[in-house]
Motif scaffolding. Structure first.
Motif, PDB file in Angstrom:
ATOM      1  N   GLU A 188       0.889  -1.251   0.146  1.00  0.00           N
ATOM      2  CA  GLU A 188       0.071   0.120  -0.256  1.00  0.00           C
ATOM      3  C   GLU A 188       0.831   1.401   0.085  1.00  0.00           C
ATOM      4  O   GLU A 188       0.540   2.182  -0.652  1.00  0.00           O
ATOM      5  CB  GLU A 188      -0.957  -0.008   1.060  1.00  0.00           C
ATOM      6  CG  GLU A 188      -1.659   1.227   1.268  1.00  0.00           C
ATOM      7  CD  GLU A 188      -2.782   1.291   2.474  1.00  0.00           C
ATOM      8  OE1 GLU A 188      -3.355   2.480   2.783  1.00  0.00           O
ATOM      9  OE2 GLU A 188      -2.701   0.311   3.268  1.00  0.00           O
ATOM     10  N   GLU A 189       2.041   1.094   0.756  1.00  0.00           N
ATOM     11  CA  GLU A 189       2.833   2.430   1.013  1.00  0.00           C
ATOM     12  C   GLU A 189       3.230   2.840  -0.388  1.00  0.00           C
ATOM     13  O   GLU A 189       3.439   3.968  -0.829  1.00  0.00           O
ATOM     14  CB  GLU A 189       3.777   2.238   1.822  1.00  0.00           C
ATOM     15  CG  GLU A 189       4.941   3.219   1.995  1.00  0.00           C
ATOM     16  CD  GLU A 189       4.308   4.586   2.685  1.00  0.00           C
ATOM     17  OE1 GLU A 189       4.820   5.548   2.313  1.00  0.00           O
ATOM     18  OE2 GLU A 189       3.256   4.547   3.456  1.00  0.00           O
ATOM     19  N   ARG A 200       1.941   1.915  -3.325  1.00  0.00           N
ATOM     20  CA  ARG A 200       0.974   2.261  -4.173  1.00  0.00           C
ATOM     21  C   ARG A 200       0.790   3.835  -4.034  1.00  0.00           C
ATOM     22  O   ARG A 200       0.598   4.573  -5.046  1.00  0.00           O
ATOM     23  CB  ARG A 200      -0.219   1.705  -3.894  1.00  0.00           C
ATOM     24  CG  ARG A 200      -0.341   0.300  -4.855  1.00  0.00           C
ATOM     25  CD  ARG A 200      -1.892  -0.441  -4.702  1.00  0.00           C
ATOM     26  NE  ARG A 200      -2.460  -0.362  -3.410  1.00  0.00           N
ATOM     27  CZ  ARG A 200      -2.530  -1.274  -2.537  1.00  0.00           C
ATOM     28  NH1 ARG A 200      -1.628  -2.329  -2.795  1.00  0.00           N
ATOM     29  NH2 ARG A 200      -3.276  -1.243  -1.420  1.00  0.00           N
ATOM     30  N   ARG A 201       0.741   4.249  -2.737  1.00  0.00           N
ATOM     31  CA  ARG A 201       0.270   5.575  -2.483  1.00  0.00           C
ATOM     32  C   ARG A 201       1.680   6.594  -3.064  1.00  0.00           C
ATOM     33  O   ARG A 201       1.044   7.652  -3.578  1.00  0.00           O
ATOM     34  CB  ARG A 201       0.285   5.897  -0.954  1.00  0.00           C
ATOM     35  CG  ARG A 201      -0.514   7.160  -0.442  1.00  0.00           C
ATOM     36  CD  ARG A 201      -0.606   7.221   0.751  1.00  0.00           C
ATOM     37  NE  ARG A 201      -1.280   6.325   1.343  1.00  0.00           N
ATOM     38  CZ  ARG A 201      -0.903   5.487   2.308  1.00  0.00           C
ATOM     39  NH1 ARG A 201       0.071   5.508   2.891  1.00  0.00           N
ATOM     40  NH2 ARG A 201      -1.665   4.454   3.002  1.00  0.00           N
ATOM     41  N   ARG A 251      -1.979  16.844   1.615  1.00  0.00           N
ATOM     42  CA  ARG A 251      -1.950  15.233   1.562  1.00  0.00           C
ATOM     43  C   ARG A 251      -0.692  14.680   1.934  1.00  0.00           C
ATOM     44  O   ARG A 251      -0.567  13.896   2.828  1.00  0.00           O
ATOM     45  CB  ARG A 251      -2.638  14.574   0.408  1.00  0.00           C
ATOM     46  CG  ARG A 251      -2.733  13.022   0.229  1.00  0.00           C
ATOM     47  CD  ARG A 251      -3.307  12.569  -0.771  1.00  0.00           C
ATOM     48  NE  ARG A 251      -3.540  11.021  -0.633  1.00  0.00           N
ATOM     49  CZ  ARG A 251      -2.348  10.388  -1.295  1.00  0.00           C
ATOM     50  NH1 ARG A 251      -1.461  11.106  -1.636  1.00  0.00           N
ATOM     51  NH2 ARG A 251      -2.526   9.054  -1.093  1.00  0.00           N
ATOM     52  N   THR A 252       0.404  15.183   1.346  1.00  0.00           N
ATOM     53  CA  THR A 252       1.532  14.468   1.591  1.00  0.00           C
ATOM     54  C   THR A 252       2.247  15.115   2.962  1.00  0.00           C
ATOM     55  O   THR A 252       2.989  14.569   3.221  1.00  0.00           O
ATOM     56  CB  THR A 252       2.604  15.093   0.335  1.00  0.00           C
ATOM     57  OG1 THR A 252       2.205  14.824  -0.757  1.00  0.00           O
ATOM     58  CG2 THR A 252       4.004  14.635   0.562  1.00  0.00           C
ATOM     59  N   ALA A 269       1.041  12.783   5.359  1.00  0.00           N
ATOM     60  CA  ALA A 269       1.779  11.534   5.302  1.00  0.00           C
ATOM     61  C   ALA A 269       3.149  11.621   5.788  1.00  0.00           C
ATOM     62  O   ALA A 269       3.692  10.928   6.642  1.00  0.00           O
ATOM     63  CB  ALA A 269       1.938  11.059   3.833  1.00  0.00           C
TER      64      ALA A 269
END
Length: 197
Positions: A31-32, A34-35, A77-78, A81
């Motif tokens: 998942e990481e 893919r993101r 968004r980044t 994260a």
């Protein structure tokens, strides 16, 4: 963006190819990854569109604020994260640089889109140039193949960051060196775009 048309088309091709590969990396089982690949695909395609020569296509004035809003949302968004994982800070700088370039293009008079009218390099442009030039050098150094040591039986043992991974053990979309090559390509593209501002 300003600059020679042939160089602009090479930049468009580099960024579009990088964006396309990042789209393929989004099929990863992790998942990481893919993101990260999704954010990098957005950056690649965004840079490709921004690098299209003004002689071929000049976006309408309203496109630059939309561009800034899209990359502003990506930067937020980044940032979220990056609070959990600091290695996302590079993506945050990249998205913020896209916002900066979009705002600069929106604020520039229409004739400045066709000829470089500035007399010097603005401070923020210079800081971003230094950052991305340093990033390109570091990313390029990380892509240098690891040393190969020969064992007593004539087989080669790989030493370095990929030593624990056997060839074929990782899918091509999950290969760290390919992800680094994408980031290197986008770093080179960012340096080229910032130099034309």
């Amino acid at each position: 963006m300003h600059g020679p048309v042939s160089a602009a088309w090479l930049l468009v091709a580099l960024c579009a190819a990088t964006g396309a590969y990042c789209l393929l990396r989004m099929r990863s089982g992790v998942e990481e990854q893919r993101r990260a690949a999704g954010g990098e695909a957005l950056m690649g395609f965004g840079m490709a569109v921004m690098a299209v020569p003004a002689a071929v296509f000049t976006p309408p004035r309203w496109a630059w604020p939309v561009y800034a809003a899209v990359f502003g949302a990506a930067a937020l968004r980044t940032l979220w994260a990056a609070l959990a994982a600091p290695h996302h800070l590079h993506h945050l700088v990249g998205a913020s640089a896209m916002v900066y370039m979009s705002v600069a293009m929106a604020a520039a008079p229409p004739e400045a889109h066709h000829a470089h009218a500035g007399t010097g390099v603005p401070l923020l442009t210079g800081v971003l140039l230094v950052y991305f030039a340093g990033y390109v050098l570091l990313a390029g150094a990380r892509l240098v193949p690891a040393a190969v040591a020969t064992t007593g039986r004539g087989s080669a043992a790989v030493t370095g960051p990929g030593a624990g991974i056997r060839a074929g053990a990782v899918g091509w979309g999950d290969r760290p060196e390919l992800a680094r090559a994408c980031r290197l390509s986008m770093g080179i593209g960012m340096v080229a775009m910032l130099m034309t501002m």
